[in-house]
Design an enzyme around this catalytic site. Structure first.
Site, PDB file in Angstrom:
ATOM      1  N   GLY A 157       3.559  -6.527  11.756  1.00  0.00           N
ATOM      2  CA  GLY A 157       3.585  -6.876  13.183  1.00  0.00           C
ATOM      3  C   GLY A 157       4.360  -8.175  13.356  1.00  0.00           C
ATOM      4  O   GLY A 157       5.270  -8.478  12.586  1.00  0.00           O
ATOM      5  N   ARG A 158       3.936  -8.985  14.353  1.00  0.00           N
ATOM      6  CA  ARG A 158       4.678 -10.213  14.652  1.00  0.00           C
ATOM      7  C   ARG A 158       4.720 -11.161  13.460  1.00  0.00           C
ATOM      8  O   ARG A 158       5.792 -11.617  13.038  1.00  0.00           O
ATOM      9  CB  ARG A 158       4.039 -10.939  15.844  1.00  0.00           C
ATOM     10  CG  ARG A 158       4.358 -10.313  17.175  1.00  0.00           C
ATOM     11  CD  ARG A 158       3.631 -11.039  18.284  1.00  0.00           C
ATOM     12  NE  ARG A 158       2.211 -10.755  18.223  1.00  0.00           N
ATOM     13  CZ  ARG A 158       1.566  -9.986  19.094  1.00  0.00           C
ATOM     14  NH1 ARG A 158       2.205  -9.461  20.103  1.00  0.00           N
ATOM     15  NH2 ARG A 158       0.282  -9.754  18.974  1.00  0.00           N
ATOM     16  N   ILE A 159       3.542 -11.469  12.878  1.00  0.00           N
ATOM     17  CA  ILE A 159       3.504 -12.465  11.790  1.00  0.00           C
ATOM     18  C   ILE A 159       4.085 -11.873  10.508  1.00  0.00           C
ATOM     19  O   ILE A 159       4.917 -12.507   9.838  1.00  0.00           O
ATOM     20  CB  ILE A 159       2.074 -13.010  11.590  1.00  0.00           C
ATOM     21  CG1 ILE A 159       1.605 -13.727  12.866  1.00  0.00           C
ATOM     22  CG2 ILE A 159       2.020 -13.967  10.391  1.00  0.00           C
ATOM     23  CD1 ILE A 159       0.146 -14.141  12.884  1.00  0.00           C
ATOM     24  N   ALA A 241      -4.560 -14.017   7.016  1.00  0.00           N
ATOM     25  CA  ALA A 241      -4.984 -13.169   8.134  1.00  0.00           C
ATOM     26  C   ALA A 241      -6.455 -13.451   8.474  1.00  0.00           C
ATOM     27  O   ALA A 241      -6.732 -14.331   9.309  1.00  0.00           O
ATOM     28  CB  ALA A 241      -4.740 -11.708   7.784  1.00  0.00           C
ATOM     29  N   ARG A 242      -7.368 -12.739   7.844  1.00  0.00           N
ATOM     30  CA  ARG A 242      -8.792 -12.987   8.041  1.00  0.00           C
ATOM     31  C   ARG A 242      -9.511 -12.790   6.715  1.00  0.00           C
ATOM     32  O   ARG A 242      -9.153 -11.915   5.927  1.00  0.00           O
ATOM     33  CB  ARG A 242      -9.379 -12.024   9.079  1.00  0.00           C
ATOM     34  CG  ARG A 242      -9.086 -12.396  10.532  1.00  0.00           C
ATOM     35  CD  ARG A 242      -9.807 -13.667  10.961  1.00  0.00           C
ATOM     36  NE  ARG A 242      -9.612 -13.977  12.364  1.00  0.00           N
ATOM     37  CZ  ARG A 242      -8.632 -14.752  12.849  1.00  0.00           C
ATOM     38  NH1 ARG A 242      -7.744 -15.289  12.030  1.00  0.00           N
ATOM     39  NH2 ARG A 242      -8.546 -14.989  14.143  1.00  0.00           N
ATOM     40  N   GLU A 271     -16.304 -18.295   6.337  1.00  0.00           N
ATOM     41  CA  GLU A 271     -15.811 -19.628   6.741  1.00  0.00           C
ATOM     42  C   GLU A 271     -16.880 -20.416   7.492  1.00  0.00           C
ATOM     43  O   GLU A 271     -17.576 -19.821   8.325  1.00  0.00           O
ATOM     44  CB  GLU A 271     -14.614 -19.443   7.675  1.00  0.00           C
ATOM     45  CG  GLU A 271     -13.333 -19.246   6.912  1.00  0.00           C
ATOM     46  CD  GLU A 271     -12.139 -19.051   7.822  1.00  0.00           C
ATOM     47  OE1 GLU A 271     -11.312 -18.190   7.500  1.00  0.00           O
ATOM     48  OE2 GLU A 271     -12.042 -19.743   8.851  1.00  0.00           O
ATOM     49  N   HIS A 289      -7.992 -22.859   6.863  1.00  0.00           N
ATOM     50  CA  HIS A 289      -7.567 -22.066   8.031  1.00  0.00           C
ATOM     51  C   HIS A 289      -6.570 -22.838   8.902  1.00  0.00           C
ATOM     52  O   HIS A 289      -6.838 -23.143  10.064  1.00  0.00           O
ATOM     53  CB  HIS A 289      -8.788 -21.623   8.860  1.00  0.00           C
ATOM     54  CG  HIS A 289      -8.529 -20.417   9.692  1.00  0.00           C
ATOM     55  ND1 HIS A 289      -9.473 -19.448   9.950  1.00  0.00           N
ATOM     56  CD2 HIS A 289      -7.407 -19.995  10.346  1.00  0.00           C
ATOM     57  CE1 HIS A 289      -8.959 -18.513  10.730  1.00  0.00           C
ATOM     58  NE2 HIS A 289      -7.698 -18.824  10.993  1.00  0.00           N
ATOM     59  N   GLY A 291      -3.301 -21.872   9.492  1.00  0.00           N
ATOM     60  CA  GLY A 291      -2.129 -21.062   9.867  1.00  0.00           C
ATOM     61  C   GLY A 291      -1.390 -21.549  11.107  1.00  0.00           C
ATOM     62  O   GLY A 291      -0.175 -21.726  11.091  1.00  0.00           O
TER      63      GLY A 291
HETATM   64  C1  DGY Z   1      -5.681 -17.030  15.161  1.00  0.00           C
HETATM   65  O1  DGY Z   1      -5.077 -17.405  16.158  1.00  0.00           O
HETATM   66  O2  DGY Z   1      -6.124 -15.878  15.063  1.00  0.00           O
HETATM   67  C2  DGY Z   1      -5.846 -18.012  14.060  1.00  0.00           C
HETATM   68  O3  DGY Z   1      -6.452 -17.490  12.959  1.00  0.00           O
HETATM   69  C3  DGY Z   1      -6.531 -19.251  14.543  1.00  0.00           C
HETATM   70  O4  DGY Z   1      -5.524 -19.963  15.098  1.00  0.00           O
END
Ligand code: DGY
Length: 323
Positions: A157-159, A241-242, A271, A289, A291
């Site tokens: 996707g975008r990222i 990501a997560r 987390e 975290h 990002g």
């Molecule tokens: C998001 O935007 O989903 C990041 O993980 C937190 O900025």
């Protein structure tokens, strides 16, 4: 006319907090600590909009709050797995997120982790700071070459797309991706990506695997013991990501027993708790975290929430509505 009341659950960059006050009656969580369940429930009864972040779990129980005043949840973040969007919908609450503005910051950080773990940057830095360094030598702290290697992306996707472009155009990497909803062939060509038809190929054939899929129930523990075992023992895992996409216990085992070479992690299953064993391993790079954590991006995220909320309270459809 009185301004709509909004509750902001954490501190935001000053410029955005100031801009919010121009348009809304703003209550900010000044101590910047996560809100408890009962505080979140109370906030929903006192405000027309709630602006939470990834640290606020807005689940069905929270959304059962009565008497409900809130009509908009403007999440400060692109990922919205912290919000039960079905429960929000059933309470007639609109939910928005902040896509686009954090794409490059997050992709940059994925590349930073990839480079750091391959080239032993954390370990090297600790070595210098501890005054253990005795001088240059040909066999000292040899890492793994990044340029020209094969990068496998779960999600384009975008990222994921931004990571692909940086890796293929900047580091001459051979980039392959799996995505159940891939972009057009033209976009893939522009990104320099080959599409594969299963995650299996990504895990089995990549030197680096980077995760860029959403944290849906289907993706929970997508990276499990079996998939880790199918990776090359010289390969690395990157996660921006997560946390719950990775079975963290299985990852610890894989790192301890040499099933994979290392991992670069910006997110964790529980987390802010990080599995203790990870803290003592040299073949991992761990970040809190970060990002989207650039000044430019965090301001842009806040302004994106503001834009969505202004549209909503003018009776328009917010651009980034996700529920
Ligand atoms: C998001 O935007 O989903 C990041 O993980 C937190 O900025």
């Amino acid at each position: 006319m009185s301004k709509p009341k909004v509750i902001v659950t954490r501190r935001w960059p000053e410029a955005v907090e100031e801009a919010l006050r121009e348009h809304f009656d703003v209550e900010v969580r000044v101590d910047d600590k996560p809100m408890s369940k009962s505080e979140l429930m109370d906030a929903l009864t006192r405000a027309d909009a709630l602006f939470p972040t990834v640290t606020d779990r807005i689940d069905a129980e929270v959304l059962n709050s009565e008497p409900m005043r809130c009509r908009l949840i403007g999440n400060f973040g692109v990922g919205f797995n912290n919000i039960d969007t079905d429960a929000a919908k059933s309470r007639g609450i609109v939910v928005t997120n902040t896509p686009d503005v954090l794409t490059h910051a997050t992709a940059d950080l994925a590349m930073a982790l990839l480079l750091a773990v391959a080239r032993r940057v954390g370990e090297g830095e600790r070595h210098v700071r501890s005054k253990a360094w005795t001088g240059w030598r040909p066999t000292h702290m040899m890492g793994t070459q990044v340029t020209g290697k094969r990068l496998g992306l779960i999600g384009i996707g975008r990222i994921g797309g931004a990571v692909a472009k940086k890796a293929s155009h900047g580091f001459d990497m051979n980039v392959q991706a799996y995505d159940p909803f891939p972009p057009s062939a033209d976009r893939l060509k522009d990104l320099g990506v080959t599409l594969v038809d299963s995650p299996k190929t990504i895990f089995e054939t990549s030197d680096f695997v980077s995760l860029h899929c959403p944290a849906t129930p289907e993706n929970r523990h997508l990276v499990n013991a079996e998939r880790l075992a199918s990776m090359n023992p010289a390969a690395f895992l990157i996660n921006t990501a997560r946390g719950d996409i990775v079975d963290e216990a299985a990852l610890v085992n894989a790192l301890q027993s040499g099933v994979i070479a290392g991992a670069g992690l910006d997110v964790f299953e529980q987390e802010p708790k990080v599995t203790d064993e990870l803290l003592t391993m040299d073949n991992v790079v761990l970040l809190p975290h970060l990002g989207s954590a650039t000044t430019e991006t965090r301001e842009a995220m806040g302004f994106r929430v503001l834009k969505n909320a202004r549209a909503f309270f003018k009776g328009e459809e917010p651009n980034d509505r996700v529920a």
